[in-house]
Enzyme design. Structure first.
Site: not given
Ligand code: AMP
Ligand code: MG
Length: 489
Positions: A108, A247-248
């Site tokens: 990330k 999306d989390n």
């Protein structure tokens, strides 16, 4: 360095991802490496820190890596965004551990991808340190979560509200498929791809359902069950996720995305930390409701797979979604009983619990300390003082404690068993915001990572009685309180 790669996401329809390599960084330097986790994953790790820094910054790709960025959509604060995707995260590959369990290894902050939009593809050091500490703390608290394998400083600067040092975080997950991944495929209208994704997720995350009849419906129910249990666990330990966009929300049922997350100090259900959550959508007490909202978006995405007709599919989706509330309540209540030392349920337990929560909220009492000290008090009234002094209106606590003690006397295991139970679920040490801010500050201002490592050690064993880590149990002093957190993106 050997990774036991066995990559499968690359075999899914090409619309689901883009192949992209990490962008090298200038001067990678290892901040933290999780050797225990690497061992579990079967990754053969060199001793040399410079080698580790090269690999976990993305500068050198390990053999067998097939790097890609995943595409997904998402409802952000209720607004649908058709294309988000990994804008700064790159999946380097999947490994399988000795038991055959598959994990994603993702960098990330590894550079630009086709989904970066206006972002720079990078992460700042602070959020990387926060995610490393909090995700590992969650694992130690025995809550399903993505893990932190490595943190590497890049030697580069990222521009946010100000100039900040950059870093790359290596995240490990059962999978990075999100509710938003299903929304993305569903929105494209490609039912064949939707089926492929659902079959893939079932095979990988819910293999026991693979051969079952009505497997997409069972799959939806299984995700609902895991998420109901997950959000109950958050509520038990005072975790505020802070950015529960679809999306989390992971299909695996793991806690994912530690952006503006924070733990409660004083208990209040309305607590919000995130600077961008102006309406309090993701407030502590809203989390179960929001999780159901997100799962409803998943159910909508799955409609084409649930039945022949839309009407029948909607009926099935609604029936599945109706399992959330009882599943959440059962998990939540079982955990709250344990927090109070009750091994055998009784009808009035939740009323007693609710009163304790009310007293904590009214007195702005520290949530973690209150339950932990209550465990001390399980042995008898003499130990009440430490918990009692947390409550400004001590008479309220005294009345409650009398009822609690009467109830505790019904437990057949005795007070020592009750205390052991309470200590096994009420942590002494949580990643408190003021501590995290302090270790980030020491790293950025003075290049000092010792406080980071000390805090990581304190968080590694949160339920045990460890006097040497008492400093980490303390809530913030009034001038140390952190009221706001930032995404840092
Ligand atoms: P998050 O708030 O971390 O869940 O991110 C939301 C979306 O913004 C995701 O699609 C991210 O990939 C993207 N994003 C966040 N930060 C950056 C960045 N610095 N560069 C590119 N994309 C980003
Ligand atoms: Mg995210």
């Amino acid at each position: 360095m050997q990774f036991p790669f066995d990559n499968t996401y690359v075999q899914l329809p090409e619309s689901l991802f883009s192949r992209v390599r990490p962008t090298p960084v200038k001067a990678p330097r290892l901040i933290a490496f999780n050797r225990g986790l690497a061992e579990t994953l079967g990754i053969a790790v060199p001793d040399d820190e410079a080698d580790l820094a090269e690999i976990f910054s993305g500068n050198r790709l390990p053999q067998g890596a097939e790097p890609l960025a995943m595409a997904y959509s998402g409802h952000q604060f209720g607004q649908f965004v058709p294309l988000l995707g990994d804008g700064r995260a790159i999946l380097v590959g999947e490994v399988r551990d000795a038991a055959g369990q598959r994990y994603d290894i993702q960098l990330k902050g590894a550079g630009l991808t086709p989904y970066s939009r206006r972002g720079d593809g990078r992460s700042a050091l602070g959020p990387v340190m926060r995610e490393y500490l909090v995700s590992e703390a969650m694992a130690a608290l025995q809550i399903p979560t993505t893990r932190a394998l490595a943190a590497v400083a890049t030697g580069e600067t990222v521009v946010r509200e100000r100039f900040l040092p950059g870093a790359v975080m290596t995240r490990v997950a059962l999978s990075h498929i999100r509710v938003g991944t299903f929304q993305y495929v569903a929105t494209s209208g490609d039912v064949a791809a939707l089926k492929r994704l659902a079959d893939y997720a079932i095979e990988r995350l819910y293999p026991q359902l693979a051969g079952s009849e009505a497997r997409y419906e069972r799959f939806l129910e299984a995700v609902i069950a895991r998420q109901a249990s997950l959000v109950a666990r958050w509520m038990h330990i005072g975790f505020v996720h802070g950015v529960m966009n679809t999306d989390n929300s992971s299909i695996s049922g793991e806690t994912i995305d530690f952006g503006p997350c924070a733990f409660l100090d004083a208990y209040h259900p309305g607590t919000v930390f995130s600077s961008i959550d102006e309406m309090g959508r993701y407030a502590f007490g809203n989390q179960p409701r929001i999780m159901l909202w997100n799962l409803t978006r998943l159910a909508e995405a799955l409609i084409p797979l649930l039945a022949e007709t839309q009407e029948a599919a909607i009926a099935k989706a609604e029936a599945s979604l109706a399992t959330f509330k009882p599943a959440f309540e059962a998990a939540f209540e079982a955990g709250v009983r344990a927090k109070l030392g009750f091994a055998t349920p009784e009808p009035d337990d939740m009323a007693l619990a609710t009163e304790f929560y009310r007293l904590m909220a009214a007195g702005t009492v520290d949530f973690t300390l209150a339950f932990r000290r209550l465990a001390d008090a399980a042995l008898g009234e003499l130990a009440d003082a430490s918990v009692r002094q947390l409550f400004a209106a001590a008479e309220g606590f005294d009345l409650w404690a009398m009822r609690w003690r009467e109830r505790l006397a019904h437990e057949s295991g005795g007070s020592e068993a009750a205390q052991a139970l309470m200590r096994s679920v009420n942590p002494a040490v949580i990643p408190r915001n003021h501590r995290i801010e302090a270790v980030i500050k020491a790293a950025i201002k003075a290049g000092d990572f010792d406080p980071f490592h000390r805090l990581a050690a304190a968080l590694a064993d949160p339920y045990s009685v460890r006097p040497e880590f008492q400093w980490a149990e303390q809530p913030p002093k009034p001038d140390e309180r952190v009221l706001q957190t930032f995404c840092g993106t």
